[in-house]
Design an enzyme around this catalytic site. Structure first.
Site: not given
Ligand code: PMP
Length: 286
Positions: A32, A150, A182, A206
């Site tokens: 996603y 993701k 994270e 991620l």
């Molecule tokens: N880490 C994780 C585990 C996440 O789910 C997300 C958000 N989807 C992020 C980091 C941040 O990613 P982004 O800046 O692309 O939203």
């Protein structure tokens, strides 16, 4: 009622249907993206599209669209649902082979499922929470080892958010071997002696699209960035802490496991980065 998009069609949300054999439903075999919308425009669409392609590639899943088609669908949904501030959610799964089997179906006969919908969040850019900051708890990182993909298997992050809620906090940071990986749905940072410290990208986290943009803006503003793992103790002793994601942008963290971070209020580095991020991303929005 929202208009949503399913496999080439725009439909009212209560008419959209997916097979019970869809591998996204049976096996979390799907990926996603969440792209934020400000002023009716898409923030960092190309970053999200690039990561979608990467996630699909890592899972040997076919990409059912092109950049141009997907951009068009995003824009149509934003227009049809009159989204000024909010998000576009996109999910691609390996589809339904009409039965349950661990083995991937033949991509020639089983097409991926693609679904998009919008979420309206008026006031997203000026969220009151950004002025107050988040309280977070730390919990063990018990997710699988390919966090760089993701995928829609978000059960542990959901459990983490529930643990945070039960503890009266806003979110949880995940910890592996004593180091923060994270947040449940965001990337984690601390600031010490003016230096911004965040874990380097690898399979452990991620690769946040907001992370990449914020680090780029920080460097352009002559701030010092150190990409390395940090411990929970370091975070508690930091001057500031914050998280980044497409829906929270830059969100200050003011408390970790009940202990105040720095002065216990949003710090100047996080506030400045939030300001730069919103300003620059809006300029580049499409
Ligand atoms: N880490 C994780 C585990 C996440 O789910 C997300 C958000 N989807 C992020 C980091 C941040 O990613 P982004 O800046 O692309 O939203």
């Amino acid at each position: 009622m929202r208009t949503v998009y399913v496999n080439g069609e725009y439909l009212p949300e209560d008419e959209a249907k997916i097979s019970i054999f869809d591998r996204g439903f049976l096996m979390a075999d799907g990926v996603y993206e969440v792209t934020s919308v400000l002023d009716g425009k898409l923030i960092d669409f190309d970053g999200h599209y690039a990561r979608l392609e990467r996630s699909l590639g890592e899972l040997d899943m076919n990409n059912p669209t092109t950049r141009e088609e997907l951009l068009e669908v995003h824009r149509e949904l934003v227009a049809k649902n009159e989204i000024v501030e909010g998000m576009v959610y996109l999910q691609v799964t390996r589809g339904s082979a009409g039965d349950r089997d661990f083995v991937y179906p033949d991509p020639e006969t089983t097409k991926p499922t693609i679904v998009l919908f919008t979420q309206s969040k008026p006031g997203l850019a000026h969220a009151p929470a950004a002025k107050v900051g988040w309280k977070i708890i730390t919990i063990e990182d018990q997710r699988w080892a390919r966090r760089d993909i993701k995928t829609v298997q978000l059960l542990y992050p959901s459990m983490g958010k529930m643990m945070a809620k039960a503890a009266g906090a806003d979110d949880a940071w995940l910890v592996e071997d004593g180091h923060v990986t994270e947040g449940t749905s965001n990337n984690a940072y601390i600031v010490k002696d003016g230096k911004i410290i965040t874990r380097q990208t690898s399979n452990d986290i991620l690769h946040g699209i907001t992370r990449a943009a914020v680090l780029r803006f920080a460097k352009e503003a002559q701030m010092v960035v150190e990409e390395r793992p940090f411990t929970v103790d370091e975070a508690k002793a930091a001057d500031e802490a914050f998280v980044t994601s497409a829906s929270s942008f830059v969100m200050p963290v003011v408390e970790i496991d009940g202990a105040a971070v720095g002065a216990g209020e949003p710090g100047p580095v996080a506030a400045r980065l939030r300001e730069i991020y919103l300003e620059e991303s809006l300029k580049a929005a499409i």
